[in-house]
Design a protein around this motif. Structure first.
Motif, mmCIF file in Angstrom:
data_model
loop_
_atom_site.group_PDB
_atom_site.id
_atom_site.type_symbol
_atom_site.label_atom_id
_atom_site.label_comp_id
_atom_site.label_asym_id
_atom_site.label_seq_id
_atom_site.Cartn_x
_atom_site.Cartn_y
_atom_site.Cartn_z
ATOM 1 N N GLY A 191 -1.842 -6.647 7.574
ATOM 2 C CA GLY A 191 -0.573 -7.267 7.213
ATOM 3 C C GLY A 191 0.066 -6.730 5.955
ATOM 4 N N ALA A 192 -0.640 -5.854 5.227
ATOM 5 C CA ALA A 192 -0.038 -5.329 4.010
ATOM 6 C C ALA A 192 1.026 -4.304 4.383
ATOM 7 N N LYS A 193 2.047 -4.229 3.568
ATOM 8 C CA LYS A 193 3.128 -3.278 3.824
ATOM 9 C C LYS A 193 2.676 -1.898 3.351
ATOM 10 N N LEU A 225 -0.669 -15.482 -3.729
ATOM 11 C CA LEU A 225 0.151 -16.134 -2.713
ATOM 12 C C LEU A 225 0.504 -15.172 -1.589
ATOM 13 N N THR A 226 0.739 -13.894 -1.956
ATOM 14 C CA THR A 226 1.161 -12.938 -0.934
ATOM 15 C C THR A 226 0.058 -12.659 0.076
ATOM 16 N N GLN A 227 -1.205 -12.791 -0.355
ATOM 17 C CA GLN A 227 -2.301 -12.476 0.564
ATOM 18 C C GLN A 227 -2.604 -13.615 1.529
ATOM 19 N N VAL A 228 -2.055 -14.820 1.229
ATOM 20 C CA VAL A 228 -2.435 -15.988 2.014
ATOM 21 C C VAL A 228 -2.061 -15.826 3.485
ATOM 22 N N THR A 229 -0.891 -15.240 3.750
ATOM 23 C CA THR A 229 -0.445 -15.117 5.145
ATOM 24 C C THR A 229 -1.416 -14.303 5.979
ATOM 25 N N ASN A 230 -2.082 -13.331 5.343
ATOM 26 C CA ASN A 230 -2.952 -12.449 6.106
ATOM 27 C C ASN A 230 -4.378 -12.950 6.171
ATOM 28 N N ASN A 231 -4.756 -13.788 5.242
ATOM 29 C CA ASN A 231 -6.105 -14.307 5.249
ATOM 30 C C ASN A 231 -6.118 -15.700 4.630
ATOM 31 N N GLY A 232 -6.445 -16.685 5.436
ATOM 32 C CA GLY A 232 -6.410 -18.064 4.984
ATOM 33 C C GLY A 232 -7.348 -18.348 3.830
ATOM 34 N N LEU A 233 -8.402 -17.521 3.700
ATOM 35 C CA LEU A 233 -9.347 -17.749 2.612
ATOM 36 C C LEU A 233 -8.664 -17.629 1.256
ATOM 37 N N VAL A 273 0.846 -1.184 0.000
ATOM 38 C CA VAL A 273 0.000 0.000 0.000
ATOM 39 C C VAL A 273 0.881 1.232 0.000
ATOM 40 N N TYR A 274 0.464 2.237 -0.719
ATOM 41 C CA TYR A 274 1.168 3.516 -0.736
ATOM 42 C C TYR A 274 0.180 4.567 -0.266
ATOM 43 N N HIS A 275 0.617 5.415 0.617
ATOM 44 C CA HIS A 275 -0.298 6.410 1.163
ATOM 45 C C HIS A 275 0.314 7.790 1.071
ATOM 46 N N GLY A 289 3.176 -9.437 7.362
ATOM 47 C CA GLY A 289 3.839 -8.692 6.307
ATOM 48 C C GLY A 289 4.888 -9.488 5.568
ATOM 49 N N SER A 290 5.463 -8.871 4.613
ATOM 50 C CA SER A 290 6.551 -9.376 3.778
ATOM 51 C C SER A 290 6.378 -10.854 3.449
ATOM 52 N N GLY A 291 5.176 -11.202 3.040
ATOM 53 C CA GLY A 291 4.859 -12.600 2.770
ATOM 54 C C GLY A 291 5.737 -13.208 1.710
#
Lengths: 418, 310
Positions: free
Chosen positions: A288-290, B92-100, A165-167, B78-80
């Motif tokens: 969790g997004a950067k 793949l990067t979103q998996v760490t934050n949401n198992g769905l 994400v960029y803000h 973060g930094s998945g």
């Protein structure tokens, strides 16, 4: 279903009859395929045939209609294809500063980087606008999406591929918004921006006419055609489809004088002038997004400053006008209107390294030579770098002539300047 | 042999030397079609080979889930994807934050190769397998007609498509819920939807993926009617799949790409946009329908006119 069993039941019949009946069955798949092919071929043709019947209108009235248009709310799907014919077109993206995906250090989701990608290839975008305070632009990628959301002073950009994400705060972060407050983003990606830029170039040098009507995104539209009157321009024509009802430009097509595929073809494929859902402008960074803040990018600022500067240059190069260049030092503009050529003195007075000068390895020299054409004239000799729209002549004594003109016009300009 | 037996037990058809013309005044029992369909579906799904295929498919999300879990060192946020985040299968990067998201990642990983390969095996074997096993003629003994047998075979292949896709999705959902946090879902457009709606989207995605295989299933069925060798038909079907996928990746052939059946497969990701972007999805459905019509009717033309020798 009973007839389907006939092949078996008449097994005793003469072979030729059976054979013919067997062959006849294959007509079905062939017919299905034929009908499908005909449909694929005919449907677009039929769709194009139905140009809407609209009352006649003059070019002046149509431009006023565009100017008077005050639609503040719209949402739609937008397709942009660009074919600038840059040398090594496929690699063009990686040559442009900050445009490559590798430059993650500066925050991968920073908008400037992504918007550069629009300058080559075909992209599908989604736009939603609700007044000057809320805009949204998404670039649809393969199984990914890049969104820029502006909501009351806050600019968020989200890249789903890297989940980053960029803000930024709008006043500092999005200088581009000031130039075009109603546009979703700095790059003139909507037909409205394109239209305004093109109309600014109108003068004695240009013919502006209304050429019939068209259907764009299911709406009736007038076609405004802008053509250069001068010889030597690489621009063939600019076509703008304007919504007959509310004057919103729906489609922009820039054709090269040399013919072929349109250089820039941008238009709505679906548009809706109702108020977009308020939720589409709400953005909270996903868990969790950067998140990269614009202020944190100080270190990477030079790089991004460059990218930002490259944007207007890229486009002022495309649209004849070149006002931006006139003001800079060491730049002369030769000619006017469509055929204006910028002549730039390179400090140091040195042209491209030539073979044997020893400045560059031989391989690199060969690469540079392959990109351009050698030309000679009264001015001496030089190299012409060509794209479909903008050509540049780099003389051996270190002068650069750039313009949306043909190679011959560049050489003439160089000769005249001597 | 089991298939022939199943077909015979499902009916009370008298033995005959071949399908007989129907007697007038003796209307078919409408349940009859369902009988042959049911027997086909159960025989297809109950084979050991099918279990093995489904087990392999179910293992893919487990592997992806464990790999992502280990890579991120016990659920650190973060930094998945590490420094080269964005590589590998989508989502793949979103998996760490949401198992769905493991559902979408697993479908994206299995759709190009694993799923169609399994479907190719089942479809390619549908007719040719019976022929090479010598059971096809027994199936045809039942007075169902070849057209209905073919339809029942195609329906059972499609059922397998659906079952296989939902096995991948269900396994991914279970693994994702076990290894990763679940909760509100961020669509790839950046907007948020509730977990319940996310589940609906996941089910919709699985349905879209299953529908994406309809055209390829028809192609496999057609290949299956061409030969009497089950292995040959499977190999040819999977070979066709790989060939077409290679053609689809050559940029110089972009002119024919919109007509290749895998071309719009990845459009299932459009379900995750907000609002859903239907343009490519509908193109995908049209293309699959076209393949099903062309190759389905070609399979019909071939199967109803060919000599059954085995």
């Amino acid at each position: 279903m009973a007839p389907n069993d006939s092949a078996e039941t008449i097994g005793e019949a003469t072979g030729t009859v059976v054979g013919r009946r067997k062959a006849a069955r294959y007509i079905v798949p062939v017919a299905v395929a034929g009908v499908a092919a005909a449909t694929i071929g005919l449907v677009p043709a039929l769709a194009n045939a139905g140009d809407p019947d609209l009352p006649k209108i003059s070019a002046q009235e149509l431009i006023e209609k565009i100017a008077a248009s005050d639609e503040e709310q719209l949402s739609g799907t937008f397709k942009i294809s660009t074919d600038l014919g840059l040398p090594l077109d496929g690699l063009a993206g990686s040559f442009l500063p900050g445009a490559d995906g590798e430059g993650k250090d500066g925050g991968a989701a920073a908008p400037q980087d992504k918007l550069m990608e629009l300058t080559s290839g075909t992209h599908t975008l989604r736009v939603a606008v609700d007044g000057p305070e809320k805009q949204r632009l998404s670039i649809l990628g393969k199984a990914s999406e890049y969104s820029v959301v502006h909501n009351k002073g806050e600019v968020w950009a989200y890249d789903s591929t890297s989940d980053e994400v960029y803000h930024a705060e709008a006043p500092e972060g999005a200088g581009a918004e000031k130039e075009a407050p109603r546009a979703p983003k700095g790059v003139p990606a909507t037909p409205k921006d394109f239209a305004e830029q093109a109309l600014a170039a109108v003068g004695d040098t240009t013919s502006v006419t209304v050429d019939g009507t068209a259907q764009v995104a299911g709406r009736d539209a007038y076609q405004l055609v802008i053509k250069p009157k001068q010889e030597g321009s690489t621009v063939g024509s600019i076509r703008i489809a304007v919504d007959a009802e509310n004057g919103v430009p729906l489609k922009f097509t820039l054709a090269a004088a040399a013919g072929g595929k349109a250089v820039v073809d941008a238009g709505f494929t679906k548009v809706d002038f109702a108020k977009p859902a308020a939720s589409s402008f709400d953005f909270t960074p996903p868990k969790g997004a950067k998140v990269t803040e614009a202020d944190e990018l100080e270190t990477g600022k030079d790089e991004h400053g460059k990218a930002q500067k490259a944007l207007p240059e890229q486009f002022s190069g495309q649209i004849p006008g070149l006002e931006g260049l006139e003001s800079s030092e060491g730049v002369n503009v030769i000619g006017e209107g469509w055929t204006s050529i910028a002549a730039i003195e390179i400090p140091g007075g040195k042209g491209l390294p030539t073979a044997g000068s020893g400045d560059v390895p031989a391989e690199a020299q060969g690469f540079l030579d392959a990109l351009g054409d050698k030309v000679t004239g009264k001015f001496g000799s030089g190299t012409v770098f060509k794209t479909r729209l903008v050509n540049a002549l780099l003389t051996d004594d270190g002068k650069v002539y750039v313009g949306a003109v043909t190679k011959d016009a560049l050489v003439r300009a160089a000769d005249g300047a001597k | 042999m089991s298939q022939a037996e199943a077909a015979l037990t499902a009916t009370t058809a008298p033995e005959d030397n071949g399908p007989r013309p129907r007697k007038p005044g003796n209307p078919r029992n409408p349940l009859w079609t369902l009988g042959i369909l049911r027997s086909e579906i159960t025989t297809t799904l109950r084979r050991h080979r099918t279990y093995a295929l489904l087990a392999v498919l179910a293992a893919v999300p487990v592997l992806i889930g464990i790999a992502v879990r280990i890579e991120t060192g016990g659920g650190g946020s973060g930094s998945g994807g590490g420094p080269d985040g964005g590589g590998g299968p989508a989502f793949l990067t979103q998996v760490t934050n949401n198992g769905l998201f493991l559902v979408f990642a697993a479908l994206a990983a299995t759709l190009p190769v694993f799923l169609p390969m399994a479907v190719g095996v089942v479809a390619g074997d549908a007719i040719a397998g019976e022929a090479s096993g010598g059971t096809l003629r027994y199936l045809l003994v039942a007075p169902a007609g070849r057209t209905r047998l073919l339809l029942a075979k195609y329906a059972s292949v499609l059922t397998f498509c659906l079952v296989a896709t939902f096995v991948v999705a269900a396994s991914a959902l279970a693994v994702g819920a076990l290894l990763f946090p679940v909760g509100e879902v961020t669509t790839i457009s950046g907007t948020r939807i509730s977990f319940g709606e996310g589940l609906v989207r996941a089910a919709l995605t699985a349905a879209v993926v299953a529908a994406s295989l309809v055209g390829f299933a028809a192609l496999g069925l057609f290949v299956s009617t061409l030969t009497d060798s089950g292995i040959g038909a499977m190999a040819a079907t999977v070979g066709l799949l790989i060939t077409v996928q290679i053609l689809d990746s050559i940029p110089q052939l972009s002119g024919i790409h919109p007509y290749l059946f895998p071309h719009y497969w990845m459009s299932f990701a459009d379900v995750l946009r907000e609002p859903v972007h239907w343009e490519e999805l509908s193109k995908n459905f049209q293309l699959q329908g076209l393949y099903a019509a062309v190759f389905g009717s070609a399979a019909w033309a071939r199967f109803t006119s060919k000599d059954i020798t085995a």
